[in-house]
Design a protein around this motif. Sequence first.
Motif, mmCIF file in Angstrom:
data_model
loop_
_atom_site.group_PDB
_atom_site.id
_atom_site.type_symbol
_atom_site.label_atom_id
_atom_site.label_comp_id
_atom_site.label_asym_id
_atom_site.label_seq_id
_atom_site.Cartn_x
_atom_site.Cartn_y
_atom_site.Cartn_z
ATOM 1 N N PHE A 255 0.840 -1.202 0.000
ATOM 2 C CA PHE A 255 0.000 0.000 0.000
ATOM 3 C C PHE A 255 0.876 1.254 0.000
ATOM 4 O O PHE A 255 0.645 2.194 -0.775
ATOM 5 C CB PHE A 255 -0.898 -0.041 1.244
ATOM 6 N N LEU A 256 1.901 1.277 0.862
ATOM 7 C CA LEU A 256 2.813 2.419 0.904
ATOM 8 C C LEU A 256 3.595 2.539 -0.398
ATOM 9 O O LEU A 256 3.837 3.655 -0.891
ATOM 10 C CB LEU A 256 3.786 2.276 2.080
ATOM 11 N N SER B 212 -9.114 -9.443 1.154
ATOM 12 C CA SER B 212 -8.383 -10.624 0.669
ATOM 13 C C SER B 212 -7.175 -11.020 1.500
ATOM 14 O O SER B 212 -6.724 -12.164 1.415
ATOM 15 C CB SER B 212 -7.927 -10.378 -0.774
ATOM 16 N N ALA B 213 -6.625 -10.102 2.288
ATOM 17 C CA ALA B 213 -5.320 -10.364 2.905
ATOM 18 C C ALA B 213 -5.322 -10.338 4.424
ATOM 19 O O ALA B 213 -4.256 -10.270 5.048
ATOM 20 C CB ALA B 213 -4.303 -9.352 2.371
ATOM 21 N N ASN B 214 -6.477 -10.397 5.044
ATOM 22 C CA ASN B 214 -6.572 -10.490 6.506
ATOM 23 C C ASN B 214 -5.889 -9.315 7.211
ATOM 24 O O ASN B 214 -5.131 -9.489 8.167
ATOM 25 C CB ASN B 214 -5.981 -11.813 6.996
ATOM 26 N N VAL B 215 -6.127 -8.115 6.719
ATOM 27 C CA VAL B 215 -5.660 -6.902 7.381
ATOM 28 C C VAL B 215 -6.857 -5.998 7.613
ATOM 29 O O VAL B 215 -7.905 -6.155 6.976
ATOM 30 C CB VAL B 215 -4.596 -6.160 6.544
ATOM 31 N N GLY B 216 -6.718 -5.054 8.523
ATOM 32 C CA GLY B 216 -7.817 -4.146 8.816
ATOM 33 C C GLY B 216 -7.467 -2.721 8.414
ATOM 34 O O GLY B 216 -6.292 -2.384 8.235
ATOM 35 N N VAL C 227 -3.773 2.620 8.449
ATOM 36 C CA VAL C 227 -3.628 3.906 9.132
ATOM 37 C C VAL C 227 -2.326 3.941 9.924
ATOM 38 O O VAL C 227 -1.576 4.933 9.884
ATOM 39 C CB VAL C 227 -4.833 4.159 10.062
ATOM 40 N N SER C 228 -2.029 2.859 10.638
ATOM 41 C CA SER C 228 -0.811 2.792 11.442
ATOM 42 C C SER C 228 0.440 2.849 10.565
ATOM 43 O O SER C 228 1.398 3.584 10.864
ATOM 44 C CB SER C 228 -0.811 1.509 12.279
ATOM 45 N N ALA C 229 0.443 2.068 9.477
ATOM 46 C CA ALA C 229 1.609 2.052 8.589
ATOM 47 C C ALA C 229 1.834 3.413 7.940
ATOM 48 O O ALA C 229 2.972 3.891 7.844
ATOM 49 C CB ALA C 229 1.424 0.977 7.515
#
Length: 313
Positions: free
Chosen positions: A132-133, A155-159, A164-166
Motif C-alpha cells: 500500500f505504501l 483478501s489479505a486479513n488486514v484491517g 492507518v498505522s503504517a
Amino acid sequence: MRRVPRQVPPFDTRSPFFRYEALAAGLTDVDLRGERFRRIFQGIYVNFSTPVDVRTRARAALRVMPSGSHISHCTAVELWGGVSPDSSQTHISVVSGSVRSVRQGIKSHLALPGAAIVALGGMPVASPTQAFLELATMGASLVDLVIAGDSLVKSANVGPEDFVSAAKQWRGRGARLARRAARLVRPGVDSPMETRLRLLVVFAGLPEPRINWIIRNDEGGWRLRFDLAYPELKLIIEYDGRQHADSDRQWLRDIGRREELDEMGWRIIVVTSQGIYSEPDATLKRIQKALVERGAVGVPRRLSSEWTRHFSQ
C-alpha cells in the motif's frame, strides 16, 4: 577419501528457467522457440503447461534480480488478492547498491527503508500494508489507493487500522497521500466500483453511507443485502454492473427484490458505470435530492468541488 558427487536437482521446466540452463540440460534454441515452451521475459522460459500468470511472472522476475529483492508495488497487491492500478509490468524492489538487470516487462524500484517483507507462496513479497505504501510512493491516485486498501482488507486479513498505522509511521515520498487514503479504507467492500461510488459521495461532501447493509427478517435472519445504505433514512445506493442484464431469472429476481423494498418503505437509487464515469454530477444530484427528500439532516445545498479532482465531469 573418495569425494561424493554433488547432487544436481533435476531440470524442471515447469518453473521459470534461463536459456543457459535449458541448453545445459540438452535443449536447443529450436526447442525453446517451439510449442513446448513460452518465453516470460528475455532469456527466461517456462513449460507451456504452466500458466504465465502474476505468480509465474513474479517467480521469473526474482530469478533475474539480485539477492535480497522482493516483489512489490502493483504485483504484490495482486499476489495478495487485491486490486491494483493497471500495470503491464512485474514490479520488484531491490536493496540499495544492487546491480539491477534491465528486462522488458519488469519494473525495478529501490526498496523503501525498513520495508516489511514476508514469505508468500515461497517468494519474498511486500506485506499488504507495505505494498500500500509502495503504491503511494509511485504516485497512484487517491481513488486507486483506496481501492487497493479496500480490496486488501477483504483478501489479505488486514484491517483499515493497519493501513492507518503504517501510513502514520511513513515519512517518505507519498506519505501525505498514504495517510489520506488509509483513513478512507473500509472493511466489507465487495468491488472497486463500490469503492468508487462511495468516494464520489464522500468527496462531494455528502454523508458517508454504510457498507454492505443487511436488512433482516422478523426472526433476525438475513433477508436482503445492499452495497451502500443510509439505514436511518431507509435509502439504498446500489451499483449495478449489468452483468446479469441478459438473465431473465436475475431480472425477475431484481424486480421481486425492489417490490419487496417498496413494501418495507425503502427507496433504492441504482447507479451504473455511466453514472460514475460519464455522468457523476447527475449521480450526485440524484443522491443529494433523495437524501433531502428522506429527511436527512445537514445535507449541503452546494456540493464540495473536491469530487471533480478525482472524477471526470
